[in-house]
Design an enzyme around this catalytic site. Structure first.
Site, PDB file in Angstrom:
ATOM      1  N   HIS A 122     -47.790 -11.522  -2.094  1.00 50.35           N
ATOM      2  CA  HIS A 122     -46.517 -11.357  -2.826  1.00 50.35           C
ATOM      3  C   HIS A 122     -46.735 -10.669  -4.182  1.00 50.35           C
ATOM      4  O   HIS A 122     -45.848  -9.984  -4.686  1.00 50.35           O
ATOM      5  CB  HIS A 122     -45.848 -12.720  -3.049  1.00 50.35           C
ATOM      6  CG  HIS A 122     -45.495 -13.416  -1.753  1.00 50.35           C
ATOM      7  ND1 HIS A 122     -45.150 -14.735  -1.683  1.00 50.35           N
ATOM      8  CD2 HIS A 122     -45.452 -12.952  -0.474  1.00 50.35           C
ATOM      9  CE1 HIS A 122     -44.893 -15.071  -0.425  1.00 50.35           C
ATOM     10  NE2 HIS A 122     -45.079 -14.003   0.325  1.00 50.35           N
ATOM     11  N   TYR A 359     -48.688 -20.188   4.145  1.00 51.61           N
ATOM     12  CA  TYR A 359     -48.522 -18.726   4.203  1.00 51.61           C
ATOM     13  C   TYR A 359     -49.425 -17.960   3.239  1.00 51.61           C
ATOM     14  O   TYR A 359     -49.443 -16.741   3.238  1.00 51.61           O
ATOM     15  CB  TYR A 359     -47.075 -18.361   3.881  1.00 51.61           C
ATOM     16  CG  TYR A 359     -46.056 -18.842   4.887  1.00 51.61           C
ATOM     17  CD1 TYR A 359     -45.957 -18.240   6.141  1.00 51.61           C
ATOM     18  CD2 TYR A 359     -45.176 -19.866   4.581  1.00 51.61           C
ATOM     19  CE1 TYR A 359     -45.011 -18.655   7.064  1.00 51.61           C
ATOM     20  CE2 TYR A 359     -44.218 -20.292   5.502  1.00 51.61           C
ATOM     21  CZ  TYR A 359     -44.146 -19.689   6.735  1.00 51.61           C
ATOM     22  OH  TYR A 359     -43.207 -20.090   7.646  1.00 51.61           O
ATOM     23  N   GLN A 360     -50.136 -18.648   2.384  1.00 48.39           N
ATOM     24  CA  GLN A 360     -51.023 -18.014   1.402  1.00 48.39           C
ATOM     25  C   GLN A 360     -50.335 -16.856   0.642  1.00 48.39           C
ATOM     26  O   GLN A 360     -50.928 -15.776   0.456  1.00 48.39           O
ATOM     27  CB  GLN A 360     -52.315 -17.509   2.073  1.00 48.39           C
ATOM     28  CG  GLN A 360     -53.218 -18.603   2.594  1.00 48.39           C
ATOM     29  CD  GLN A 360     -52.995 -18.898   4.064  1.00 48.39           C
ATOM     30  OE1 GLN A 360     -52.738 -17.974   4.828  1.00 48.39           O
ATOM     31  NE2 GLN A 360     -53.068 -20.157   4.463  1.00 48.39           N
ATOM     32  N   CYS A 361     -49.096 -17.086   0.219  1.00 54.16           N
ATOM     33  CA  CYS A 361     -48.325 -16.059  -0.528  1.00 54.16           C
ATOM     34  C   CYS A 361     -48.278 -14.742   0.230  1.00 54.16           C
ATOM     35  O   CYS A 361     -48.422 -13.656  -0.351  1.00 54.16           O
ATOM     36  CB  CYS A 361     -48.919 -15.822  -1.918  1.00 54.16           C
ATOM     37  SG  CYS A 361     -48.791 -17.222  -2.983  1.00 54.16           S
ATOM     38  N   ASN A 362     -48.128 -14.822   1.521  1.00 55.66           N
ATOM     39  CA  ASN A 362     -48.118 -13.622   2.345  1.00 55.66           C
ATOM     40  C   ASN A 362     -47.102 -13.803   3.467  1.00 55.66           C
ATOM     41  O   ASN A 362     -47.413 -13.617   4.647  1.00 55.66           O
ATOM     42  CB  ASN A 362     -49.528 -13.404   2.916  1.00 55.66           C
ATOM     43  CG  ASN A 362     -49.827 -11.940   3.064  1.00 55.66           C
ATOM     44  OD1 ASN A 362     -48.976 -11.205   3.568  1.00 55.66           O
ATOM     45  ND2 ASN A 362     -50.990 -11.513   2.649  1.00 55.66           N
TER      46      ASN A 362
END
Ligand code: PLP
Length: 403
Positions: A122, A359-362
């Site tokens: 992100h 989601y690991q900022c993804n």
């Protein structure tokens, strides 16, 4: 999955360099989120407080001079590490801050076009989405950016900037960044690399790669949090709009007459994170003491061993294709509908295994693939085959839950 050669390598054990592991059996598999800190980094920060402790670039007394010298020496170390000049290294708060500095510095607006990849964190997506038109390039079957498609996309719809990750924080796939930057330049676009995941794993030389900007986070390469850096090509600096304004960035101010410093100072308004930069310098010393070759061989050993072992565990699989150049990062998904947050909690509570879930900022990558997040295993130099064995044993225990 193809058969892998997993001959055991003899590797020195650096686990003892990390006080986090003192007198315990912790298994830390969350280095892509943040890396642990070696004692030498902690000591460098404490030493700064004990012996220098002053602000930088402002006062003339001996402690301020020492602080400035330590701070600027970290800039030099980082420049050597990245293959650029010290006046092309700007200290920021983190990788996100570095990327925002460019988004602001280029004064991007609605009429501008930026190309990203489907792999972006992100932090390398929202700064562009919030300002301008964004097009997403395509991946090939290996999970790498499709170069032909990128070229045709830029030919049909010229962009001001191509902003892509050097390696994905979800898939671990290292991208062909030299070729990407070459294509961008040939099509008249600038190039920005988000190197949050690669610096500290693979050798990163900005000149050889040919990028215009490179962003990194200190905390992912064994430095403290709150410090990041931006490589900003010297000849582009003058045209950049300022990101922040304040003390330490000017030569002269009088009424409306302001003359700004050239070089990094202009982009570092206010007191910087001095101890953070010094800690980052110590992290670079630590990495240099191990040698890039050692780090890469160690990564490859973990990578291959993990791949050979995960095949034997039922009801769990690697979520995305693995490219030929790949960091020891693996997003795992259960075949069943179990909540992976719950699985990660069991791994933590029962086995003292720390890894990321979600989601690991993804989110775009996961959502576009119809995957509801993953258990991400991410390893670094303090991990060993023993850690992988313990994880496999734990996942095997949980096989029925994962079904
Ligand atoms: C590829 C990538 N880019 C950017 C970031 C953002 O880093 P930071 O939160 O340190 O700014 C991360 C963090 O996980 C990352 O993995």
């Amino acid at each position: 999955m193809q058969a892998l050669d997993v001959k055991c390598m003899v590797l020195p054990d650096v686990r003892n360099d990390f006080p986090f592991f003192r007198d315990n059996q912790r298994i830390y598999l969350d280095s892509s989120s943040t890396a642990l800190k070696p004692a030498s980094v902690m000591n460098a920060i404490t030493d700064f407080y004990l012996h220098a402790g002053s602000n930088v670039g402002r006062s003339n007394h001996q402690y301020a001079q020492l602080s400035t010298q330590l701070f600027e020496s970290s800039r030099n170390k980082l420049a050597c590490f990245l293959g650029c000049s010290a006046d092309e290294v700007i200290f920021t708060a983190n990788c996100t801050d570095s990327i925002n500095l460019i988004a602001h510095g280029l004064a991007l607006g609605e009429g501008d076009h930026v190309v990203v990849s489907p792999l972006e964190h992100h932090s390398n997506l929202l700064p562009w989405l919030s300002r301008c038109r964004v097009t997403v390039a395509r991946l090939d079957d290996n999970g790498c950016i499709d170069l032909d498609y990128l070229d045709s996309l830029l030919a049909a719809d010229p962009a001001r900037l191509v902003a892509v990750c050097h390696a994905s924080n979800v898939t671990g796939n290292v991208q062909p960044v030299g070729q990407i930057c070459q294509i961008a330049r040939a099509r008249g676009a600038l190039s920005l690399l988000d190197a949050a995941q690669t610096v500290g794993h693979v050798s990163v030389n900005v000149e050889q790669i040919g990028c215009d900007f490179l962003a990194l986070s200190g905390h992912k390469m064994f430095g403290p949090s709150g410090i990041g850096a931006l490589y900003l090509r010297r000849d582009l600096q003058a045209s950049m709009q300022n990101y922040r304004y304040g003390g330490g960035m000017v030569n002269k101010v009088q009424q409306g007459d302001v003359s700004y410093q050239s070089g990094p100072g202009r982009f570092e308004a206010g007191t910087p994170n001095i101890e953070g930069a010094i800690g980052l310098g110590a992290a670079i010393d630590y990495l240099n003491s191990l040698g890039g070759q050692w780090v890469q061989e160690h990564d490859q050993d973990l990578e291959r061993y993990f791949r050979s072992q995960i095949q034997a565990v039922r009801n769990i699989e690697v979520a995305f294709p693995i490219a030929p150049q790949h960091l020891p990062i693996f997003p795992l998904v259960a075949v069943g509908k179990v909540d992976i947050g719950f699985v990660s909690r069991i791994l933590s509570d029962r086995y003292d295994i720390a890894l990321s879930s979600g989601y690991q900022c993804n989110q775009p990558l996961y959502r576009n693939s119809g995957i509801n997040g993953a258990l991400r295993v991410s390893m670094h130099l303090y991990n060993s085959r023993k850690d992988i064995d313990t994880l496999m044993m734990a996942l095997t225990d949980l096989q029925d839950l994962l079904a």
